[in-house]
Design a protein around this motif. Structure first.
Motif, PDB file in Angstrom:
ATOM      1  N   GLN A 157       0.703  -1.150   0.096  1.00 53.34           N
ATOM      2  CA  GLN A 157      -0.120  -0.007  -0.054  1.00 53.34           C
ATOM      3  C   GLN A 157       0.829   1.177   0.298  1.00 53.34           C
ATOM      4  N   GLY A 158       2.194   1.032  -0.018  1.00 55.31           N
ATOM      5  CA  GLY A 158       2.961   2.326  -0.041  1.00 55.31           C
ATOM      6  C   GLY A 158       4.447   2.045   0.312  1.00 55.31           C
ATOM      7  N   TRP A 159       5.136   2.974  -0.476  1.00 53.85           N
ATOM      8  CA  TRP A 159       6.648   3.150  -0.264  1.00 53.85           C
ATOM      9  C   TRP A 159       7.085   4.281   0.554  1.00 53.85           C
ATOM     10  N   ARG A 160       7.757   4.197   1.601  1.00 53.84           N
ATOM     11  CA  ARG A 160       7.926   5.208   2.422  1.00 53.84           C
ATOM     12  C   ARG A 160       9.433   5.889   2.763  1.00 53.84           C
ATOM     13  N   PHE A 161      10.118   5.707   1.921  1.00 59.00           N
ATOM     14  CA  PHE A 161      11.324   6.462   1.810  1.00 59.00           C
ATOM     15  C   PHE A 161      12.034   6.824   0.693  1.00 59.00           C
ATOM     16  N   GLU A 162      12.742   7.802   0.471  1.00 54.57           N
ATOM     17  CA  GLU A 162      13.387   8.453  -0.705  1.00 54.57           C
ATOM     18  C   GLU A 162      14.440   7.403  -1.319  1.00 54.57           C
ATOM     19  N   SER A 163      14.589   7.305  -2.588  1.00 54.30           N
ATOM     20  CA  SER A 163      15.522   6.427  -3.181  1.00 54.30           C
ATOM     21  C   SER A 163      16.003   7.411  -4.220  1.00 54.30           C
ATOM     22  N   GLU A 164      17.317   7.805  -4.295  1.00 57.35           N
ATOM     23  CA  GLU A 164      17.860   8.607  -5.181  1.00 57.35           C
ATOM     24  C   GLU A 164      18.172   7.793  -6.564  1.00 57.35           C
ATOM     25  N   ALA A 165      18.293   6.337  -6.350  1.00 57.92           N
ATOM     26  CA  ALA A 165      18.718   5.607  -7.280  1.00 57.92           C
ATOM     27  C   ALA A 165      17.352   5.100  -8.337  1.00 57.92           C
ATOM     28  N   LEU A 175       6.612  -2.561  -7.178  1.00 58.60           N
ATOM     29  CA  LEU A 175       6.598  -3.142  -8.662  1.00 58.60           C
ATOM     30  C   LEU A 175       5.622  -2.210  -9.572  1.00 58.60           C
ATOM     31  N   SER A 176       4.618  -1.474  -8.789  1.00 57.27           N
ATOM     32  CA  SER A 176       3.922  -0.445  -9.509  1.00 57.27           C
ATOM     33  C   SER A 176       4.936   0.574 -10.094  1.00 57.27           C
ATOM     34  N   ALA A 177       5.860   0.856  -9.603  1.00 54.67           N
ATOM     35  CA  ALA A 177       6.887   1.903 -10.192  1.00 54.67           C
ATOM     36  C   ALA A 177       7.736   1.234 -11.051  1.00 54.67           C
ATOM     37  N   TYR A 178       8.327  -0.188 -10.629  1.00 51.09           N
ATOM     38  CA  TYR A 178       9.109  -0.697 -11.573  1.00 51.09           C
ATOM     39  C   TYR A 178       8.956  -2.026 -11.721  1.00 51.09           C
ATOM     40  N   PRO A 179       7.887  -2.341 -12.636  1.00 49.11           N
ATOM     41  CA  PRO A 179       7.298  -3.612 -12.937  1.00 49.11           C
ATOM     42  C   PRO A 179       8.209  -4.520 -13.387  1.00 49.11           C
ATOM     43  N   GLN A 180       9.437  -4.109 -14.309  1.00 50.07           N
ATOM     44  CA  GLN A 180      10.347  -5.091 -14.722  1.00 50.07           C
ATOM     45  C   GLN A 180      10.979  -5.993 -13.617  1.00 50.07           C
ATOM     46  N   PHE A 181      10.776  -5.684 -12.401  1.00 50.17           N
ATOM     47  CA  PHE A 181      11.566  -6.725 -11.225  1.00 50.17           C
ATOM     48  C   PHE A 181      10.276  -7.486 -11.039  1.00 50.17           C
ATOM     49  N   SER A 182       9.156  -7.507 -11.594  1.00 51.15           N
ATOM     50  CA  SER A 182       7.917  -8.471 -11.135  1.00 51.15           C
ATOM     51  C   SER A 182       8.345  -9.693 -12.188  1.00 51.15           C
ATOM     52  N   CYS A 183       7.425 -10.714 -11.920  1.00 54.61           N
ATOM     53  CA  CYS A 183       7.148 -11.906 -12.851  1.00 54.61           C
ATOM     54  C   CYS A 183       6.394 -11.596 -14.329  1.00 54.61           C
ATOM     55  N   LEU A 184       5.839 -10.269 -14.317  1.00 55.39           N
ATOM     56  CA  LEU A 184       4.962 -10.107 -15.453  1.00 55.39           C
ATOM     57  C   LEU A 184       5.805  -9.255 -16.350  1.00 55.39           C
ATOM     58  N   ILE A 244       5.059 -10.147  -6.657  1.00 57.41           N
ATOM     59  CA  ILE A 244       6.159 -10.574  -5.956  1.00 57.41           C
ATOM     60  C   ILE A 244       7.192 -10.139  -6.792  1.00 57.41           C
ATOM     61  N   TYR A 245       8.598  -9.958  -6.196  1.00 56.62           N
ATOM     62  CA  TYR A 245       9.827  -9.978  -6.866  1.00 56.62           C
ATOM     63  C   TYR A 245      10.109 -11.144  -7.398  1.00 56.62           C
ATOM     64  N   CYS A 246      10.452 -10.968  -8.800  1.00 53.36           N
ATOM     65  CA  CYS A 246      10.957 -11.973  -9.423  1.00 53.36           C
ATOM     66  C   CYS A 246      12.245 -12.789  -9.165  1.00 53.36           C
ATOM     67  N   THR A 274      16.549  -8.108 -10.550  1.00 56.14           N
ATOM     68  CA  THR A 274      15.809  -7.864  -9.303  1.00 56.14           C
ATOM     69  C   THR A 274      16.656  -7.893  -7.929  1.00 56.14           C
ATOM     70  N   PHE A 275      17.747  -8.616  -7.965  1.00 55.68           N
ATOM     71  CA  PHE A 275      18.635  -8.630  -6.853  1.00 55.68           C
ATOM     72  C   PHE A 275      19.680  -7.435  -7.012  1.00 55.68           C
ATOM     73  N   SER A 276      19.890  -6.889  -8.231  1.00 58.56           N
ATOM     74  CA  SER A 276      20.501  -5.701  -8.371  1.00 58.56           C
ATOM     75  C   SER A 276      19.979  -4.560  -7.848  1.00 58.56           C
ATOM     76  N   PHE A 277      18.443  -4.551  -8.252  1.00 55.09           N
ATOM     77  CA  PHE A 277      17.818  -3.534  -7.646  1.00 55.09           C
ATOM     78  C   PHE A 277      17.717  -3.501  -6.298  1.00 55.09           C
ATOM     79  N   LEU A 278      17.394  -4.644  -5.594  1.00 57.38           N
ATOM     80  CA  LEU A 278      17.141  -4.798  -4.021  1.00 57.38           C
ATOM     81  C   LEU A 278      18.608  -4.608  -3.389  1.00 57.38           C
TER      82      LEU A 278
END
Length: 745
Positions: free
Chosen positions: A203-211, A267-276, A294-296, A302-306
């Motif tokens: 339901q929400g991501w709660r911190f800033e990410s510069e990357a 995944l709504s912001a970066y769907p490339q890391f989902s299975c879809l 879920i993360y793919c 996906t692991f590089s992102f995380l």
């Protein structure tokens, strides 16, 4: 002349008397301390008086704690005490020779000095909080007096457990840094040392990410049902500010980055890391539950992102531990993802549970290489536990037991005692206070792996600060005492009385605390022998009175149920309403107190009151945790009951709950059979629900079979969906079937 002289003497005498007067102080000091200290000694003599001449003596190694104490006193007084390196009346010191854990301290007060000695700065902070609690109400209210007095005493104190925390979910509903700071202060006041900050969710991501800036620009917000945009996030500067604020009070903030599930917002912001894949349309969830996104696990990116996200967190949070969630990760996407299936084949993984274990172990290896350790919810046990992981046990105590037996550290926060989002009818103050984080099944050697516990504040249904306060307080204080003092003989009455003395202090801190327990309770006692149900109300407090109304009339506290109606109860404290009015709908029918014979076993988590649940006349509410609903997981319901004699009946009906977010579905069908001898059965009829499985929201559906009949025995066969449907976020999981009351008319 004589009169003038007498007047002058009287004024001088009065001035001297006022100057020499000892301020009010708490002589029964031990009755004001939460958590209860390990050793308390009341001493004879005069109290210590703290005034403008009092100085705080501290060496350079404890100046930070001295400044905290200086600010605490000056914020509530007409003076600001000076800090000195010698000859101070309030003496702070560190000693490595002090016995006990790192947070151990000794506090001694006499008429000439206050001496606080600790093993570490954290120990000094815990001792300062004891000193703070010993101050009179006027201090906490900010009366800014010229002096304060403290009773002579000696306290030797140290915690039983090293991990004493509060989980604060700022994702389901967003709470800003002002609220978070308020809870850091409350944690410090009650000698807790961990703030577990839940920062990512469906339901929400709660911190800033510069990357990955779309995480805070887009994934931090959801569209509500009314079309409004809801959300918020902490900037990196906000988080650094919170970390510094917590460190000054010797509180550790452990951030939680949920993975691989509870990741729909990201995944709504970066769907490339989902299975879809990158072209998928995924939205930030605007409802509660478990979602299939879920993360793919088959995608190396996906692991590089995380890992990049974790790098950003590690830069801000210096905590030894990082929480990675790991709970409620539906495997549906993985089961249908070619990349994930290839990963399983390449790594020799037997199933998707082992794939989750692979996922967690890979993240743990990254954290370990950075000098950090991993905490995960007890699902990380499934498929094999990663080497150095700490398990947070929430689905009962079993996860912690399994972790300890495999020589892994465990944090206990079971739903049974530690979920503060649950209502008081499930977890009241007394239940929290009686919680024992050390399972009896563990050996003495295994027990050392239980490092502590947390109270968990999930915020699906907590949208504002006042509600948050009322849910957490005073139940958090009860767990604080359990984890710090770990009293072997739990005297709840003593704790309850000490808690009453803290409410004025909480009010001064802007805490809208809630009641300790449900002040009045409606009951239904079933007597199978006489086939009667005795209903009424009772209270847990001697000081609480109650008004009872049956339908529109004021009635007695208890009576035999002989007609349908609504029982309303209002508790009274000092002749004023205490808590909300509670009410319960009852239905009078021919199956009351007729013991059902179950052919299917109901869940231990949703008993509804046991074998009398469906024949006690009580109807369940829209809160499926109200204790009236009987739950069956993944199976049909089959049961029969004996009406005692041949009776003419016109209908048989039951209520069923539907809330597919919680995996609870109305049945496929509701069949009723009748028999005169209990051997030969005939179908009276069948009813099917109008509610569709896909329908969102919380609903109660009444299913009824009408058929005029002479019968003695009634049998129900209720067909469950068995498994959660494929379209659902938790596809393939066992579906719940919730029933309430067998109404025979």
């Amino acid at each position: 002349m004589k009169k003038a002289l007498l007047l002058i003497l009287a004024i001088v005498f009065a001035a001297c008397s006022d100057e020499d007067a000892v301020p009010e102080y708490r002589a029964d000091a031990d009755q004001y301390l939460i958590p209860q200290v390990q050793h308390f000694e009341s001493r004879a003599g005069s109290p210590f008086v703290w005034n403008a001449q009092t100085q705080i003596q501290a060496d350079s190694n404890c100046l930070a704690e001295a400044r905290y104490l200086q600010t605490l006193i000056s914020d509530h007084s007409s003076f600001e005490p000076r800090i000195t390196t010698s000859k101070g009346q309030v003496q702070l010191s560190l000693s490595e020779e002090l016995k006990g854990p790192e947070e151990a301290y000794i506090l001694q007060i006499d008429d000439a000095r206050i001496a606080l000695e600790a093993k570490s700065g954290a120990g000094l902070m815990r001792g300062i909080q004891s000193l703070r609690q010993l101050m009179v109400d006027a201090f906490h209210k900010g009366d800014r007096q010229d002096s304060w007095a403290l009773a002579p005493l000696k306290i030797s104190d140290a915690p039983k457990f090293k991990h004493r925390g509060l989980l604060l979910d700022v994702c389901r509903h967003y709470f800003d840094k002002v609220v978070v700071k308020k809870y850091i202060d409350l944690l410090a006041l009650y000698k807790m040392n961990i703030l577990h900050l839940h920062l990512t969710e469906d339901q929400g991501w709660r911190f800033e990410s510069e990357a990955f800036p779309k995480l805070h620009q887009e994934a931090a917000y959801r569209i509500e049902e009314d079309g409004s945009r809801y959300g918020g996030y902490f900037s990196k500067e906000d988080l650094r500010e919170l970390v510094a604020y917590a460190e000054a009070r010797h509180i550790t903030i452990i951030p939680e980055l949920e993975l691989p599930g509870h990741s729909q917002a990201a995944l709504s912001a970066y769907p490339q890391f989902s299975c879809l894949g990158a072209d998928a349309s995924i939205e930030v969830a605007n409802d509660w539950g478990v979602f299939k996104e879920i993360y793919c696990a088959g995608n190396d990116s996906t692991f590089s992102f995380l890992e990049t996200i974790l790098e950003e967190l590690l830069e801000i949070f210096p905590s030894e531990y990082i929480h990675i969630g790991g709970d409620e990760a539906p495997k549906f996407r993985w089961e249908h993802c070619a990349k994930c299936q290839k990963r399983m084949a390449d790594e020799g993984l037997a199933d998707e549970h082992e794939l989750q274990s692979y996922f967690i172990k890979r993240i743990e290896s990254f954290l370990n290489a950075k000098g950090r350790k991993l905490i995960g919810w007890d699902e990380i046990l499934e498929g094999g536990l990663s080497p150095n992981a700490t398990v947070q046990s929430w689905r009962g105590m079993e996860g912690g037991i399994a972790a300890a037996r495999s020589q892994h550290q465990a944090i206990m926060s079971p739903t049974s005692h530690c979920y503060l989002d649950y209502g008081l009818h499930q977890i009241d103050l007394k239940k929290v206070y009686r919680f024992d984080p050390i399972p009896a099944e563990l050996s003495e050697e295994e027990q050392r792996f239980i490092i502590g516990g947390e109270c968990n504040m999930w915020t699906e249904h907590v949208s504002n600060e006042a509600n948050l306060d009322s849910k957490i307080n005073p139940r958090m204080q009860a767990l604080a005492e359990v984890l710090w003092t770990y009293p072997q003989d739990r005297d709840f009455g003593d704790f309850f009385q000490r808690m009453q003395k803290h409410y004025s202090m909480l009010e001064s801190l802007g805490v809208a605390y809630g009641p300790e327990m449900i002040p009045a309770e409606i009951y239904a006692d079933v007597n199978f022998d006489s086939a009667e149900v005795f209903i009424g109300s009772k209270t847990s407090f001697e000081a609480i009175d109650q008004e009872v109304f049956w339908n529109a009339k004021k009635g007695p506290w208890g009576f035999v149920l002989k007609e349908s109606g609504t029982l309303r109860v209002q508790a009274l404290k000092n002749d004023q309403p205490y808590g909300d009015t509670i009410q319960q709908e009852f239905v009078f029918h021919k199956a009351l107190a007729r013991k059902p014979q179950y052919q299917a076993e109901y869940s231990q988590w949703y008993t509804g009151g046991g074998e009398a649940a469906l024949v006690n006349g009580r109807l369940g509410s829209l809160n499926f945790r109200d204790g009236q609903w009987q739950g069956f997981s993944g199976q049909d319901i089959e049961l029969w009951l004996d009406l005692g004699e041949l009776k003419e009946i016109n209908s048989v009906s039951s209520n069923f709950y539907h809330y597919n977010n919680a995996w609870i579905f109305v049945p496929r069908s509701y069949k009723v059979y009748a028999s005169q001898d209990g051997k030969s059965w005939r179908l009276m009829g069948e009813s099917r629900p109008q509610i569709q499985a896909e329908q969102r929201g919380q609903h109660i559906e009444h299913l009824e079979v009408k058929s005029k009949s002479q019968t003695r025995f009634i049998k129900l066969v209720v067909e469950s969906r068995g498994r959660v449907p494929d379209w659902h976020e938790a596809a393939g999981a066992e579906a719940w079937l919730f029933i309430d009351e067998i109404i025979v008319q």
